[in-house]
Design an enzyme around this catalytic site. Structure first.
Site, PDB file in Angstrom:
ATOM      1  N   HIS A   1      12.432   5.041  13.475  1.00  0.00           N
ATOM      2  CA  HIS A   1      12.260   5.222  12.022  1.00  0.00           C
ATOM      3  C   HIS A   1      12.979   6.492  11.579  1.00  0.00           C
ATOM      4  O   HIS A   1      13.066   7.457  12.351  1.00  0.00           O
ATOM      5  CB  HIS A   1      10.750   5.325  11.747  1.00  0.00           C
ATOM      6  CG  HIS A   1      10.350   5.148  10.315  1.00  0.00           C
ATOM      7  ND1 HIS A   1      10.510   6.138   9.370  1.00  0.00           N
ATOM      8  CD2 HIS A   1       9.775   4.105   9.662  1.00  0.00           C
ATOM      9  CE1 HIS A   1      10.040   5.710   8.209  1.00  0.00           C
ATOM     10  NE2 HIS A   1       9.594   4.470   8.353  1.00  0.00           N
TER      11      HIS A   1
ATOM     12  N   ASP B   1       0.782  -1.232   0.000  1.00  0.00           N
ATOM     13  CA  ASP B   1       0.000   0.000   0.000  1.00  0.00           C
ATOM     14  C   ASP B   1       0.806   1.271   0.000  1.00  0.00           C
ATOM     15  O   ASP B   1       0.312   2.333   0.371  1.00  0.00           O
ATOM     16  CB  ASP B   1      -0.876  -0.017   1.261  1.00  0.00           C
ATOM     17  CG  ASP B   1      -0.054  -0.260   2.521  1.00  0.00           C
ATOM     18  OD1 ASP B   1       1.155  -0.025   2.469  1.00  0.00           O
ATOM     19  OD2 ASP B   1      -0.634  -0.682   3.542  1.00  0.00           O
TER      20      ASP B   1
ATOM     21  N   GLU C   1      -2.507   4.895   3.137  1.00  0.00           N
ATOM     22  CA  GLU C   1      -2.389   3.512   2.659  1.00  0.00           C
ATOM     23  C   GLU C   1      -3.730   2.882   2.301  1.00  0.00           C
ATOM     24  O   GLU C   1      -3.813   2.072   1.372  1.00  0.00           O
ATOM     25  CB  GLU C   1      -1.667   2.651   3.713  1.00  0.00           C
ATOM     26  CG  GLU C   1      -0.179   2.970   3.867  1.00  0.00           C
ATOM     27  CD  GLU C   1       0.105   4.155   4.762  1.00  0.00           C
ATOM     28  OE1 GLU C   1      -0.848   4.729   5.345  1.00  0.00           O
ATOM     29  OE2 GLU C   1       1.286   4.536   4.879  1.00  0.00           O
TER      30      GLU C   1
ATOM     31  N   GLU D   1      -0.317  -9.086  -1.198  1.00  0.00           N
ATOM     32  CA  GLU D   1      -0.961  -8.544   0.023  1.00  0.00           C
ATOM     33  C   GLU D   1      -2.169  -7.676  -0.367  1.00  0.00           C
ATOM     34  O   GLU D   1      -2.325  -6.527   0.058  1.00  0.00           O
ATOM     35  CB  GLU D   1       0.012  -7.753   0.897  1.00  0.00           C
ATOM     36  CG  GLU D   1      -0.456  -7.556   2.328  1.00  0.00           C
ATOM     37  CD  GLU D   1       0.493  -6.700   3.162  1.00  0.00           C
ATOM     38  OE1 GLU D   1       0.510  -5.483   2.984  1.00  0.00           O
ATOM     39  OE2 GLU D   1       1.217  -7.262   4.003  1.00  0.00           O
TER      40      GLU D   1
ATOM     41  N   ARG E   1       1.854   8.151   9.513  1.00  0.00           N
ATOM     42  CA  ARG E   1       1.566   9.574   9.254  1.00  0.00           C
ATOM     43  C   ARG E   1       0.391  10.075  10.079  1.00  0.00           C
ATOM     44  O   ARG E   1       0.411  11.201  10.558  1.00  0.00           O
ATOM     45  CB  ARG E   1       1.261   9.798   7.771  1.00  0.00           C
ATOM     46  CG  ARG E   1       2.502   9.914   6.935  1.00  0.00           C
ATOM     47  CD  ARG E   1       2.210  10.028   5.451  1.00  0.00           C
ATOM     48  NE  ARG E   1       3.454   9.791   4.732  1.00  0.00           N
ATOM     49  CZ  ARG E   1       4.199  10.747   4.175  1.00  0.00           C
ATOM     50  NH1 ARG E   1       3.817  11.997   4.219  1.00  0.00           N
ATOM     51  NH2 ARG E   1       5.325  10.440   3.562  1.00  0.00           N
TER      52      ARG E   1
ATOM     53  N   HIS F   1       5.750   4.939  13.172  1.00  0.00           N
ATOM     54  CA  HIS F   1       6.047   5.797  12.009  1.00  0.00           C
ATOM     55  C   HIS F   1       4.808   6.295  11.261  1.00  0.00           C
ATOM     56  O   HIS F   1       4.929   7.024  10.266  1.00  0.00           O
ATOM     57  CB  HIS F   1       6.933   5.045  11.007  1.00  0.00           C
ATOM     58  CG  HIS F   1       6.205   3.931  10.300  1.00  0.00           C
ATOM     59  ND1 HIS F   1       5.417   4.171   9.195  1.00  0.00           N
ATOM     60  CD2 HIS F   1       6.123   2.614  10.535  1.00  0.00           C
ATOM     61  CE1 HIS F   1       4.893   3.019   8.800  1.00  0.00           C
ATOM     62  NE2 HIS F   1       5.303   2.064   9.595  1.00  0.00           N
TER      63      HIS F   1
END
Ligand code: UD1
Ligand code: UDP
Length: 372
Positions: A241, A92, A128, A114, A211, A209
């Site tokens: 990260h 994604d 995503e 996936e 967003r 990590h």
């Protein structure tokens, strides 16, 4: 052509690249966008993959629109040069979405590894959830990791004949790496100093990590870690990260604290070592939500929703959001109440059996035969 650009895509696609390389019917061409640089290279090194094309796209703190624009043009240019029969993308990320779109623009069939993960909320995970849906509208073969993912695709009217449940390659990858570590144990000894420093303590492993957690969410996560690490019996190991939106908050709030090791991103064998040392994993990562249940490690997921409900259903994962109070309460319960811990700490493997890449390559072989 196998396209990827970030750490998790590389971890989940290297088993597919290796399975294609081992099969005389295929000539895989590996194109990395390098949406990530150092964190991608860590995986390429351990997997021994030398990309045929490397777009070196990463820029510090890149915005989504700049990233998307550069990816689309860069990946399209490589496709013009290579003219692949099919394009494989995973998951994604921006790289996966742009790889699928560039292939679609050239009428090249796209295979999605996936496929079918859905949270039902276009802002969680962001961006995503939308990237996956976009890829799903264009994909030719959908390799769903679980029955739940396959059902989500069928509910969106994807042709059931194009949907295959293969398991998730995230379970194939550690099998291969365990073999490498058995040959060369020093590959997974990178945490030795920290293990010595925290000897006798109960280890909590952390990654973060997302967003949608930037800002207030990261502040809540940092505060929760600070409070938990104030306990004498606990130590936190947190490979941070490289995204500056994560690093700035964590460095400012946690650097130098007792019982907290803020460290650089671990390569894959050493992250596997952290998973084995940890009593509890605290994460907002997709991949870690899949790996921890396989090892029977309770995983507290710092999100409001998940597109991977299988770990929650199995009882090894629990959604805790990013509120410091709630995270501290949940971790304290697991640390102090044996029954609560044992109820979560049972190995479940809803995500696959380590044979996903082999199945994907078989299905691709079948697809080429049926077209011949
Ligand atoms: C990306 C993916 C996300 C995935 C995550 C895995 C998108 C939109 N986001 O998020 O789905 O879960 O990767 O980790 O595709 N950086 C470095 N070196 C690196 C990697 C990142 O310095 O090796 C820094 C750079 O400043 C870069 C920033 O992190 O600009 C953000 O990278 P980006 O790929 O845009 O987003 P991630 O947050 O990593
Ligand atoms: N990982 C790693 N080193 C680290 C942290 C994570 O190798 O320091 C691996 C982890 O084993 C998992 C993957 O990276 O397979 C998860 O990547 P990330 O959390 O960056 O992305 P997501 O899975 O959320 O897309």
């Amino acid at each position: 052509m196998v396209i990827f650009g970030t750490r998790p895509e590389a971890i989940k696609l290297f088993p597919v690249v290796k399975a294609l390389e081992d099969d005389p019917r295929f000539t895989p061409v590996v194109c990395v966008s390098a949406q990530h640089r150092e964190m991608l290279d860590q995986v390429l090194d351990i997997a021994g993959i030398a990309p045929d094309h490397d777009l070196d796209i990463m820029r510090p703190n890149q915005s989504l629109d700049e990233l998307t624009a550069r990816l689309l043009v860069g990946l399209g240019t490589v496709m013009n040069e290579v003219s692949p029969a099919r394009v494989i993308v995973q998951g994604d990320t921006a790289t996966a979405m742009c790889g699928a779109l560039a292939a679609y623009y050239r009428k090249i069939p796209v295979d999605h590894v996936e496929a079918g993960l859905r949270s039902g909320n276009i802002h969680h995970p962001f961006p995503e959830e939308i990237n996956r849906k976009i890829i799903g509208t264009m994909a030719n073969l959908h390799f769903a990791p679980t029955e739940t993912a396959a059902a989500a695709l069928k509910a969106e009217n994807v042709d059931p004949a194009r949907v295959h449940v293969t398991g998730n390659t995230v379970i194939d990858a550690p099998h291969w790496v365990t073999g490498r570590i058995a040959e060369q144990p020093s590959l997974a000894s990178g945490l030795a100093d920290i293990e010595e420093r925290f000897a006798g303590k109960r280890i909590i492993g952390v990654t973060s990590h997302r967003r949608e957690n930037f800002g207030e969410g990261m502040e809540g996560i940092a505060e929760a870690i600070r409070r938990i690490a104030a306990r004498d019996d606990v130590a936190v190991i947190f490979p941070v990260h490289l995204n500056p939106n994560v690093r700035e908050v964590m460095n400012e709030r946690l650097a130098g604290a007792d019982n907290i090791a803020l460290i650089e991103p671990l390569d894959y064998p050493n992250f596997a070592r952290l998973l084995s040392l940890a009593e509890i994993m605290l994460t907002d990562s997709g991949g870690v939500q899949e790996e921890a249940p396989a090892l029977g490690k309770p995983v507290l997921v710092m999100r409001e929703t998940t597109e991977r409900p299988e770990g929650v259903t199995a009882g090894t994962a629990k959604l805790v959001g990013t509120n410091a109070e709630i995270i501290v309460t949940e971790i304290s319960t697991l640390l102090d109440d044996k029954a609560s811990y044992e109820a979560m700490a049972r190995a479940h493997n809803p995500f696959g059996d380590g044979e996903a890449a082999r199945r994907i390559v078989e299905l691709l072989g079948h697809e080429f035969r049926s077209q011949a």
